[in-house]
Motif scaffolding. Structure first.
Motif, mmCIF file in Angstrom:
data_model
loop_
_atom_site.group_PDB
_atom_site.id
_atom_site.type_symbol
_atom_site.label_atom_id
_atom_site.label_comp_id
_atom_site.label_asym_id
_atom_site.label_seq_id
_atom_site.Cartn_x
_atom_site.Cartn_y
_atom_site.Cartn_z
ATOM 1 N N ALA A 128 0.844 -1.246 -0.356
ATOM 2 C CA ALA A 128 0.198 0.398 0.157
ATOM 3 C C ALA A 128 0.745 1.096 0.077
ATOM 4 O O ALA A 128 0.619 2.210 -0.369
ATOM 5 C CB ALA A 128 -0.794 0.170 0.732
ATOM 6 N N THR A 129 1.953 1.029 0.803
ATOM 7 C CA THR A 129 3.240 2.167 0.817
ATOM 8 C C THR A 129 3.404 2.334 -0.564
ATOM 9 O O THR A 129 3.402 3.741 -1.010
ATOM 10 C CB THR A 129 4.191 2.030 1.425
ATOM 11 N N GLU A 130 3.381 1.714 -1.008
ATOM 12 C CA GLU A 130 4.483 1.407 -2.654
ATOM 13 C C GLU A 130 3.944 2.422 -3.570
ATOM 14 O O GLU A 130 3.968 2.907 -4.568
ATOM 15 C CB GLU A 130 4.828 0.121 -3.282
ATOM 16 N N GLU A 131 2.303 1.823 -3.235
ATOM 17 C CA GLU A 131 1.555 1.988 -4.226
ATOM 18 C C GLU A 131 0.843 4.018 -4.104
ATOM 19 O O GLU A 131 0.593 4.371 -5.307
ATOM 20 C CB GLU A 131 -0.159 1.336 -3.625
ATOM 21 N N LEU A 132 1.378 4.205 -2.573
ATOM 22 C CA LEU A 132 0.629 5.284 -2.233
ATOM 23 C C LEU A 132 1.577 6.220 -3.266
ATOM 24 O O LEU A 132 1.623 7.672 -3.534
ATOM 25 C CB LEU A 132 0.149 5.733 -0.698
ATOM 26 N N LYS A 133 3.063 6.245 -2.602
ATOM 27 C CA LYS A 133 4.159 6.775 -3.355
ATOM 28 C C LYS A 133 4.368 6.667 -5.003
ATOM 29 O O LYS A 133 4.550 8.150 -5.885
ATOM 30 C CB LYS A 133 5.529 6.246 -3.023
ATOM 31 N N ALA A 134 3.469 5.651 -5.235
ATOM 32 C CA ALA A 134 3.637 5.344 -6.619
ATOM 33 C C ALA A 134 2.560 6.729 -7.376
ATOM 34 O O ALA A 134 2.595 7.351 -8.117
ATOM 35 C CB ALA A 134 3.723 4.109 -7.260
ATOM 36 N N ALA A 142 -13.943 -3.889 3.186
ATOM 37 C CA ALA A 142 -13.105 -4.625 1.884
ATOM 38 C C ALA A 142 -14.214 -6.052 1.439
ATOM 39 O O ALA A 142 -13.828 -6.607 3.055
ATOM 40 C CB ALA A 142 -11.959 -4.028 1.196
ATOM 41 N N ASP A 143 -14.016 -6.517 0.896
ATOM 42 C CA ASP A 143 -14.365 -7.510 0.606
ATOM 43 C C ASP A 143 -13.105 -8.617 0.328
ATOM 44 O O ASP A 143 -11.716 -7.606 -0.186
ATOM 45 C CB ASP A 143 -15.042 -7.842 -1.182
ATOM 46 N N ALA A 176 -6.172 -13.080 -4.900
ATOM 47 C CA ALA A 176 -5.920 -12.712 -5.805
ATOM 48 C C ALA A 176 -6.495 -11.831 -5.992
ATOM 49 O O ALA A 176 -5.942 -10.531 -6.803
ATOM 50 C CB ALA A 176 -5.492 -13.409 -6.678
ATOM 51 N N GLU A 177 -7.836 -11.774 -6.552
ATOM 52 C CA GLU A 177 -9.250 -10.797 -7.417
ATOM 53 C C GLU A 177 -9.464 -9.210 -6.384
ATOM 54 O O GLU A 177 -9.452 -8.546 -7.067
ATOM 55 C CB GLU A 177 -10.151 -11.373 -7.503
ATOM 56 N N THR A 178 -9.266 -9.992 -5.037
ATOM 57 C CA THR A 178 -9.635 -9.273 -3.994
ATOM 58 C C THR A 178 -8.672 -8.010 -3.742
ATOM 59 O O THR A 178 -8.145 -7.096 -2.749
ATOM 60 C CB THR A 178 -10.477 -9.566 -2.670
ATOM 61 N N GLY A 179 -7.052 -8.733 -3.073
ATOM 62 C CA GLY A 179 -6.279 -7.647 -3.065
ATOM 63 C C GLY A 179 -6.284 -6.283 -3.052
ATOM 64 O O GLY A 179 -5.877 -5.594 -2.738
ATOM 65 N N ALA A 180 -5.430 -6.680 -4.581
ATOM 66 C CA ALA A 180 -5.837 -4.956 -5.088
ATOM 67 C C ALA A 180 -7.106 -3.803 -4.594
ATOM 68 O O ALA A 180 -6.267 -2.486 -4.102
ATOM 69 C CB ALA A 180 -5.977 -5.456 -6.997
ATOM 70 N N ALA A 181 -7.834 -4.819 -4.359
ATOM 71 C CA ALA A 181 -9.701 -3.381 -4.306
ATOM 72 C C ALA A 181 -9.094 -3.193 -3.127
ATOM 73 O O ALA A 181 -8.993 -2.173 -2.349
ATOM 74 C CB ALA A 181 -10.473 -4.229 -5.032
ATOM 75 N N ILE A 182 -8.516 -3.962 -2.341
ATOM 76 C CA ILE A 182 -7.916 -3.810 -0.593
ATOM 77 C C ILE A 182 -6.644 -3.029 -0.350
ATOM 78 O O ILE A 182 -7.720 -1.522 0.253
ATOM 79 C CB ILE A 182 -7.890 -4.982 0.315
ATOM 80 N N ILE A 183 -6.011 -2.518 -1.246
ATOM 81 C CA ILE A 183 -4.759 -1.472 -1.388
ATOM 82 C C ILE A 183 -5.275 -0.823 -1.862
ATOM 83 O O ILE A 183 -5.628 0.680 -1.489
ATOM 84 C CB ILE A 183 -3.680 -2.249 -1.983
ATOM 85 N N THR A 184 -6.125 -0.530 -2.918
ATOM 86 C CA THR A 184 -6.677 1.069 -3.032
ATOM 87 C C THR A 184 -7.441 1.245 -2.595
ATOM 88 O O THR A 184 -6.956 3.132 -2.110
ATOM 89 C CB THR A 184 -7.254 0.549 -4.382
#
Length: 452
Positions: free
Chosen positions: A43-49, A423-424, A433-441
């Protein structure tokens, strides 16, 4: 890929272990620390990106705005210059002539109302005694006085009549009236021979000459309505007067040594070898060269207009006669005609449209502002503070979203602020794997002000 891998590998083992280790109720599962740590890093990497992408987009738009701003500055200044020129042209070609016309119309109407209502009488014209003037100054003063007497004829000019045309018309009518008055005093019959002999006895050359004034009536110019003092008329009268004198006095009696010419009572007639008709010119209005003669009539055309700046607000009522007749108030009073709906004097009636002059600049600036507002929640934080820490996460298996997917609750710390969201969560390899990206977002979105 990393999100899918982490959730896929740890899904079953971690979730099963968490259920047996931390809770007696296997339907409420706490996510293990290892998974929360991995999620925090991702999540930190995603936020910085996301922050870097936002920064680059804003930076790019800022550069575009600066380029378009320079272009717009040139175009806008040119548009303003042209607008100023157009306004000046409008003021000169439309506003000023309109103001002059409207204001002069009021002044003319006021002056016309004060003009004499009756034609001048012969007594008024004769009282001026224009023929009695001996100097240039006297002739100018007398001429102006006679013009004032004849101001009645200005009523025959319309408000649209040109200034010089109206003055010429008044001069012509006043001269004609003077001629009519003079003509009315002329003898109505030719002089008799007896009268000629009687006047000759007075030895007064003027009285003898006046005997022939009757012949003015027979002048061709007078019969055609022209001035009675013209050179052609004077010559015609002289000829007829001489012929009448010759017909009354036999030629043999006018010999130098004849008894007729030697008699004191008739000798003067024999001595009249030149013109016997005095130069008779009725009172006339003349335009004298060198600045003399008639002054331009005041009140209607004679006022000198001074250009005054509008230092006060526009009057709400049309100018009155007292205002237009006063040099101190006419300027402000006539500003009434600059109001909307009157003369075309509003320089702001066609304002420049900035959007139309600089459409590219307006568009890129709007895009930049929209993008800045979109990322304000992110860019308002220092890059070093953009850290996401998953504190806890639980899965409620009592409520199934779909097969292998259950609702989850997460507590996080993002950019130094606590947040909680739902989040689901997938509990199988594929659903995790499907829900992981949504959780990070969703975790990253907790930094948005509109997030709940």
């Amino acid at each position: 890929m990393r999100i899918a891998l982490v959730f896929g590998v740890l899904a079953l083992a971690s979730l099963t272990m968490a259920a047996s280790r931390f809770r007696r109720n296997t339907n409420i599962i706490d996510l293990p620390e290892t998974l929360l740590q991995e999620m925090s890093e991702i999540a930190t990497e995603e936020l910085k990106a996301t922050h870097l992408v936002a920064y680059r987009q804003i930076k790019s738009l800022q550069e575009k705005v600066m380029v378009e701003e320079e272009k717009c500055t040139v175009v806008w200044e040119e548009a303003q210059r042209k607008a100023v020129e157009a306004n000046k042209k409008m003021l000169v070609e439309q506003c000023e002539p309109c103001l002059k016309e409207r204001c002069e119309a009021v002044a003319t109407a006021c002056a016309f109302a004060k003009l004499p209502k009756q034609e001048p009488t012969c007594q008024q014209i004769e009282a001026v005694n224009l023929g009695g003037a001996t100097t240039e100054a006297e002739r100018t003063a007398k001429g102006q006085e006679l013009f004032n007497v004849c101001k009645f004829y200005m009523r025959q000019c319309t408000q649209s009549t040109a200034q010089e045309e109206c003055i010429d018309s008044v001069l012509a009518k006043c001269t004609a009236k003077s001629g009519e008055c003079a003509l009315a005093k002329l003898p109505t019959a030719p002089p008799t021979c007896e009268l000629i002999r009687i006047e000759a006895a007075t030895e007064d050359a003027k009285r003898i000459g006046n005997l022939c004034l009757y012949y003015i009536r027979e002048c061709a110019d007078v019969k055609q309505g022209k001035a009675i003092g013209s050179e052609a008329c004077t010559a015609e009268v002289q000829t007829k007067c001489r012929a009448r004198l010759d017909s009354c006095i036999p030629s043999d009696q006018k010999q130098p040594n004849s008894q007729f010419c030697l008699s004191p009572s008739t000798a003067l007639i024999c001595q009249l070898t030149g013109p016997v008709f005095p130069s008779f010119v009725p009172p006339r209005i003349l335009r004298f060269a060198g600045g003399g003669g008639i002054a331009r009539p005041p009140g209607i055309f004679g006022r000198k207009r001074r250009r005054r700046e509008a230092t006060s607000k526009i009057p709400t009522m049309p100018p009155t006669c007292s205002e237009v007749e006063n040099e101190e108030t006419i300027g402000r009073a006539c500003l009434y005609y600059t109001a909307p709906g009157q003369c075309p004097c509003d320089v702001n009636r066609n304002p420049l449209d900035f959007n139309a002059v600089c459409p590219a600049y307006v568009a890129v600036k709007a895009e930049g502002l929209a993008k800045y507002k979109e990322y304000l929640w992110l860019l308002s934080n220092a890059p070093d503070s953009l850290v996401v820490e998953f504190l806890s996460g639980t899965i409620d298996k009592t409520q199934s979203v779909r097969e292998g997917v259950y609702p989850g609750t997460f507590e996080i710390f993002i950019a130094g602020r606590p947040a909680e969201f739902q989040a689901d969560v997938g509990t199988t390899r594929s659903t995790a794997a499907e829900t992981g990206a949504a959780i990070i977002t969703k975790a990253v979105d907790q930094l948005r002000p509109e997030s709940t």
